[in-house]
Design a protein around this motif. Structure first.
Motif, PDB file in Angstrom:
ATOM      1  N   UNK A 191       0.718  -1.331   0.045  1.00 28.71           N
ATOM      2  CA  UNK A 191       0.146  -0.121  -0.163  1.00 28.71           C
ATOM      3  C   UNK A 191       0.916   1.662   0.048  1.00 28.71           C
ATOM      4  N   UNK A 192       1.885   1.475   0.914  1.00 30.33           N
ATOM      5  CA  UNK A 192       2.832   2.412   1.025  1.00 30.33           C
ATOM      6  C   UNK A 192       3.897   2.313  -0.005  1.00 30.33           C
ATOM      7  N   UNK A 193       3.899   1.435  -0.920  1.00 33.67           N
ATOM      8  CA  UNK A 193       4.779   1.327  -2.034  1.00 33.67           C
ATOM      9  C   UNK A 193       4.641   1.550  -2.986  1.00 33.67           C
ATOM     10  N   UNK A 194       3.479   0.474  -3.148  1.00 30.25           N
ATOM     11  CA  UNK A 194       3.003   0.557  -4.673  1.00 30.25           C
ATOM     12  C   UNK A 194       3.247  -0.700  -5.312  1.00 30.25           C
ATOM     13  N   UNK A 195       3.935  -1.534  -4.406  1.00 29.03           N
ATOM     14  CA  UNK A 195       4.591  -2.809  -5.152  1.00 29.03           C
ATOM     15  C   UNK A 195       3.179  -3.689  -5.864  1.00 29.03           C
ATOM     16  N   UNK A 196       3.951  -4.112  -6.768  1.00 28.96           N
ATOM     17  CA  UNK A 196       2.579  -5.684  -7.231  1.00 28.96           C
ATOM     18  C   UNK A 196       3.687  -6.419  -7.719  1.00 28.96           C
ATOM     19  N   UNK A 197       3.192  -7.528  -8.375  1.00 29.93           N
ATOM     20  CA  UNK A 197       3.947  -8.407  -9.304  1.00 29.93           C
ATOM     21  C   UNK A 197       4.177  -8.339 -10.261  1.00 29.93           C
ATOM     22  N   UNK A 198       5.299  -8.888 -11.609  1.00 28.12           N
ATOM     23  CA  UNK A 198       5.307  -8.878 -12.815  1.00 28.12           C
ATOM     24  C   UNK A 198       3.815  -8.844 -13.709  1.00 28.12           C
TER      25      UNK A 198
END
Length: 209
Positions: A191-198
Motif C-alpha cells: 500500500x505504501x510503496x505500490x508494490x505489485x507482481x510482474x
C-alpha cells in the motif's frame, strides 16, 4: 489460554471486515439494509466458503452471534461512517488487518481439521480474500484482487509462514503471530510503496511474424 487468543483474533477479523463492508456501503450511499448486507457478507463470507470446502459445519450457523455481530457493527457504522477523514484510506488499512488475521486463522482452522499443508494454505487465502471479493462485487467496486498492489500474495505469504512454522514444530502462538505480522507487513508495504507482481506483457506469437 491460546484457544481464547485465537478465538479473539477470529472475532476481531470478523469485526474489521464487517467495518470494511460498511465503509463500502457508505461510499455508495446505501441504506441501512445495504450496510448490513455488505458488512455481513464481508465479515463471514470467507469463513463460510472455507468451512464448506473443508466439509465442516458453517461456523455462524452454529454460533449465530457472529452473524448478529456483523449486523450490529454495520448498524453502528451507518451512523458513524462519516467520521473518518478518508473512508477509502481507512477501508484499505482495515482490510489489510482483516486480511492478515484471516490468513492465519483460516489456515489454523484447516490444520486443526486435519488438512495437509497445501490445503491449509489455500484455506487461509480463501478465508482472507473471499469476503473482500464479495464486498467489492456487491458494492460495485473494482475487486481488490484485481488492483495493482500485492493482495492475495500477502495472504499467501502469511498462511505459508504459519503452516511452515507449525510443520517445523514451532508453537501455535509463534506461528500465528509470525504469520499475522508478515502478512500485514507485506500488505502495508504494498500500500505504501505500490508494490505489485510482474504483469504479463503481450508479445508477438510465432505466427505473427
Amino acid at each position: 489460554m491460546f484457544e481464547t487468543v485465537t478465538t479473539l483474533l477470529d472475532w476481531l477479523g470478523i469485526v474489521v471486515f464487517a467495518v470494511t463492508g460498511a465503509l463500502v456501503a457508505s461510499r455508495k450511499q446505501m441504506d441501512i439494509v445495504g450496510f448490513a448486507m455488505l458488512g455481513t457478507a464481508t465479515g463471514i463470507g470467507g469463513g463460510t466458503l472455507r468451512d464448506v470446502l473443508l466439509g465442516l459445519p458453517v461456523f455462524w450457523v452454529h454460533e449465530p452471534a457472529y452473524l448478529a455481530t456483523c449486523v450490529v457493527v454495520a448498524g453502528v457504522a451507518f451512523f458513524t461512517a462519516h467520521i473518518p477523514h478518508s473512508r477509502y484510506k481507512a477501508l484499505l488499512w482495515l482490510d489489510a488487518i482483516g486480511l492478515a488475521l484471516f490468513a492465519v486463522t483460516g489456515a489454523e482452522k484447516a490444520v486443526l481439521a486435519g488438512a495437509n499443508g497445501i490445503v491449509a494454505v489455500a484455506m487461509g487465502v480463501v478465508t482472507a480474500t473471499f469476503g473482500g471479493i464479495i464486498r467489492d462485487l456487491l458494492g460495485g467496486e473494482i475487486p481488490v484482487i484485481l488492483r495493482r498492489e500485492i493482495y492475495v500474495t500477502a495472504a499467501l505469504i502469511g498462511a505459508v509462514t504459519f503452516v511452515v512454522l507449525m510443520a517445523f514444530g514451532a508453537s501455535r502462538e509463534l506461528s500465528t503471530a509470525a504469520g499475522f505480522i508478515i502478512a500485514l507487513l507485506v500488505r502495508a508495504a504494498a500500500l505504501q510503496r505500490g508494490w505489485s507482481l510482474p504483469r504479463y506483457r503481450p508479445r508477438p506469437g510465432q505466427g505473427d511474424n
